[in-house]
Design a protein around this motif. Sequence first.
Motif, PDB file in Angstrom:
ATOM      1  N   ALA A  49      -4.649  16.273  -5.577  1.00  0.00           N
ATOM      2  CA  ALA A  49      -3.300  16.144  -5.028  1.00  0.00           C
ATOM      3  C   ALA A  49      -2.696  17.476  -4.615  1.00  0.00           C
ATOM      4  CB  ALA A  49      -2.393  15.458  -6.057  1.00  0.00           C
ATOM      5  N   GLY A  50      -3.427  18.569  -4.831  1.00  0.00           N
ATOM      6  CA  GLY A  50      -2.923  19.883  -4.452  1.00  0.00           C
ATOM      7  C   GLY A  50      -1.953  20.485  -5.441  1.00  0.00           C
ATOM      8  N   ARG A  51      -1.966  20.011  -6.676  1.00  0.00           N
ATOM      9  CA  ARG A  51      -1.083  20.521  -7.731  1.00  0.00           C
ATOM     10  C   ARG A  51      -1.915  21.459  -8.616  1.00  0.00           C
ATOM     11  NH1 ARG A  51       3.162  16.784  -9.546  1.00  0.00           N
ATOM     12  NH2 ARG A  51       2.172  16.859 -11.606  1.00  0.00           N
ATOM     13  N   TYR A  52      -2.055  22.691  -8.162  1.00  0.00           N
ATOM     14  CA  TYR A  52      -3.056  23.581  -8.729  1.00  0.00           C
ATOM     15  C   TYR A  52      -2.692  24.098 -10.113  1.00  0.00           C
ATOM     16  CZ  TYR A  52      -4.566  23.266  -3.911  1.00  0.00           C
ATOM     17  OH  TYR A  52      -4.959  22.778  -2.703  1.00  0.00           O
ATOM     18  N   PHE A  98       0.829  -1.195   0.000  1.00  0.00           N
ATOM     19  CA  PHE A  98       0.000   0.000   0.000  1.00  0.00           C
ATOM     20  C   PHE A  98       0.871   1.255   0.000  1.00  0.00           C
ATOM     21  CE2 PHE A  98      -2.678  -3.309   1.491  1.00  0.00           C
ATOM     22  CZ  PHE A  98      -3.997  -2.940   1.300  1.00  0.00           C
ATOM     23  N   VAL A  99       0.305   2.334  -0.540  1.00  0.00           N
ATOM     24  CA  VAL A  99       0.918   3.651  -0.441  1.00  0.00           C
ATOM     25  C   VAL A  99      -0.129   4.606   0.113  1.00  0.00           C
ATOM     26  CG1 VAL A  99       2.461   3.200  -2.395  1.00  0.00           C
ATOM     27  CG2 VAL A  99       0.276   4.382  -2.792  1.00  0.00           C
ATOM     28  N   THR A 100       0.307   5.764   0.582  1.00  0.00           N
ATOM     29  CA  THR A 100      -0.655   6.764   1.030  1.00  0.00           C
ATOM     30  C   THR A 100      -1.531   7.191  -0.136  1.00  0.00           C
ATOM     31  OG1 THR A 100       0.798   8.629   0.514  1.00  0.00           O
ATOM     32  CG2 THR A 100       1.012   7.625   2.715  1.00  0.00           C
ATOM     33  N   ARG A 101      -2.697   7.683   0.177  1.00  0.00           N
ATOM     34  CA  ARG A 101      -3.596   8.112  -0.896  1.00  0.00           C
ATOM     35  C   ARG A 101      -2.978   9.241  -1.720  1.00  0.00           C
ATOM     36  NH1 ARG A 101      -6.773  12.488  -0.043  1.00  0.00           N
ATOM     37  NH2 ARG A 101      -8.337  11.615  -1.431  1.00  0.00           N
ATOM     38  N   GLN A 102      -2.175  10.104  -1.100  1.00  0.00           N
ATOM     39  CA  GLN A 102      -1.489  11.150  -1.853  1.00  0.00           C
ATOM     40  C   GLN A 102      -0.556  10.541  -2.891  1.00  0.00           C
ATOM     41  OE1 GLN A 102      -1.899  14.326  -2.023  1.00  0.00           O
ATOM     42  NE2 GLN A 102      -0.061  15.093  -3.033  1.00  0.00           N
ATOM     43  N   ASN A 103       0.215   9.532  -2.495  1.00  0.00           N
ATOM     44  CA  ASN A 103       1.100   8.875  -3.455  1.00  0.00           C
ATOM     45  C   ASN A 103       0.310   8.090  -4.494  1.00  0.00           C
ATOM     46  OD1 ASN A 103       3.491   9.887  -2.423  1.00  0.00           O
ATOM     47  ND2 ASN A 103       3.803   8.171  -1.021  1.00  0.00           N
ATOM     48  N   GLY A 104      -0.872   7.601  -4.082  1.00  0.00           N
ATOM     49  CA  GLY A 104      -1.737   6.957  -5.061  1.00  0.00           C
ATOM     50  C   GLY A 104      -2.195   7.937  -6.125  1.00  0.00           C
ATOM     51  N   LEU A 105      -2.564   9.138  -5.710  1.00  0.00           N
ATOM     52  CA  LEU A 105      -2.969  10.167  -6.671  1.00  0.00           C
ATOM     53  C   LEU A 105      -1.804  10.538  -7.590  1.00  0.00           C
ATOM     54  CD1 LEU A 105      -5.088  12.435  -4.314  1.00  0.00           C
ATOM     55  CD2 LEU A 105      -5.957  11.028  -6.191  1.00  0.00           C
ATOM     56  N   LEU A 106      -0.612  10.638  -7.034  1.00  0.00           N
ATOM     57  CA  LEU A 106       0.560  10.961  -7.858  1.00  0.00           C
ATOM     58  C   LEU A 106       0.829   9.850  -8.863  1.00  0.00           C
ATOM     59  CD1 LEU A 106       2.944  12.521  -5.186  1.00  0.00           C
ATOM     60  CD2 LEU A 106       1.519  13.710  -6.867  1.00  0.00           C
ATOM     61  N   LYS A 107       0.602   8.592  -8.464  1.00  0.00           N
ATOM     62  CA  LYS A 107       0.756   7.482  -9.408  1.00  0.00           C
ATOM     63  C   LYS A 107      -0.296   7.568 -10.508  1.00  0.00           C
ATOM     64  CE  LYS A 107       2.278   3.638 -11.138  1.00  0.00           C
ATOM     65  NZ  LYS A 107       3.598   3.587 -11.817  1.00  0.00           N
TER      66      LYS A 107
END
Length: 441
Positions: free
Chosen positions: A222-225, A166-175
């Motif tokens: 992911a906060g990448r505006y 598993f990865v954090t949901r933030q890293n999931g979004l980045l993936k």
Amino acid sequence: MKKIFVCSLSLIAIVFSSCKMDIVNPNGPTDAQVVSTREGLITYSIGMKQNYAASAFESLAITTGGTTREVKGIATFTTVLEIEAGGSALPTFNAAVLGVWLRMNRVMGMADDIIANAPTVLATDNAMRSGVVAHAHLFKAMAIGSLATAFEQVPIATNKAGGVTFVTRQNGLLKAIELLEQAAALIAATAPSGEFNTRVTGANFSLLNCINAYLARYNLMAGRYAQAIAASNLVPLSSASQFAYDGAQTVNPIFTQLRVTNSYSPRDNFGLPAGMFDPADGRIAFYFQGAQVTSGPDVLRTIRGFAQTNSSPIPVYLPDEMRLIKAEAILRSGGTVADAITEINAVRQQSSGDVFGVHANLPAYSGSTTVNDLLTEVYRQRCAELYLSGLRLEDSRRFGRTAPPANVNPVPVTFERTRNFYPYPDQERLNNPNTPADPAI
């Protein structure tokens, strides 16, 4: 052939254990055999898309819709009652939560099979290969992003031997973002063939527009505006991409759940509390029909919108989501407030021209222009525009809406969601020692 890939929840529950992707079917070929030929790979790609549209999307929209009070569980089935109640008492064996987990992992597994086999099977067919692999990247990203909506930690790849990590949901979004960027690069380098466009995506599904729309969505989450704004600007507002249903082999899942089985019923006014909606909003008449029905403290309606028949198509995304993504990203990144209001008003004042006929037909925004108040307005517009799209749970957390108490039974209800994240299903925990601890609520 297509119908063999549209998996019911019961079938998937039998198949899966710790995110294993192998299907044992003595009457048909294995997944590995199917994806070893050109025709099999193409058919498998069609099946992956159908599986998401008819099965995975249903779990995401309906289950999280129950958690965010967009719909009310009205059946007496334990699973439905547990989702409706939510709170710390939501059990780890709830079948609806298991459905979200298994169905999204099934889509991810199908995508992984395609990505692994297409370079060899389609080695001499560049135009088909680019389309098939980019398409698989899109749906794998959608599966990961959907899991990140519902769970604190997520897998980003399947493992046929079991025991995924598993990865954090933030890293999931980045993936998911990485996969979408790879998909865009693939089709930019080699345009998909006409055969791919005809057989796999079909006439009402633009692969590139869907890739960019989901890039905008997941970059925002992911906060990448800056990246969210850039991607949303690439999506034509006049383009409509849809999941298609034939009413026989594939059936509109929202219609089935809300108008056939009637396990859930829509809450009036998008499930928002008093004061959060405008009764003049044209989207009320778009999404709901029939008389208001009182059920305890709730007012229920009959679903309309994208679930009028068992073959009604459902948008892969709504174009006005791009406007609301830009408004939110501008506000959160310190951009010009006037620019954000322009995007908000483009949604509020729209009375015609939307490709799906979703028109708010409201006057221009006239409230407070502080960033926090404008973000509340963006949230309000997203709740109406994107009703039952599976996005409300993520939105509710991101916009800091009132978190649920451990005991969610008090009346009147003052919160807009009954969970923050779901617990991990027992089936995963019993078979996978890597399963994280459950969230408190």
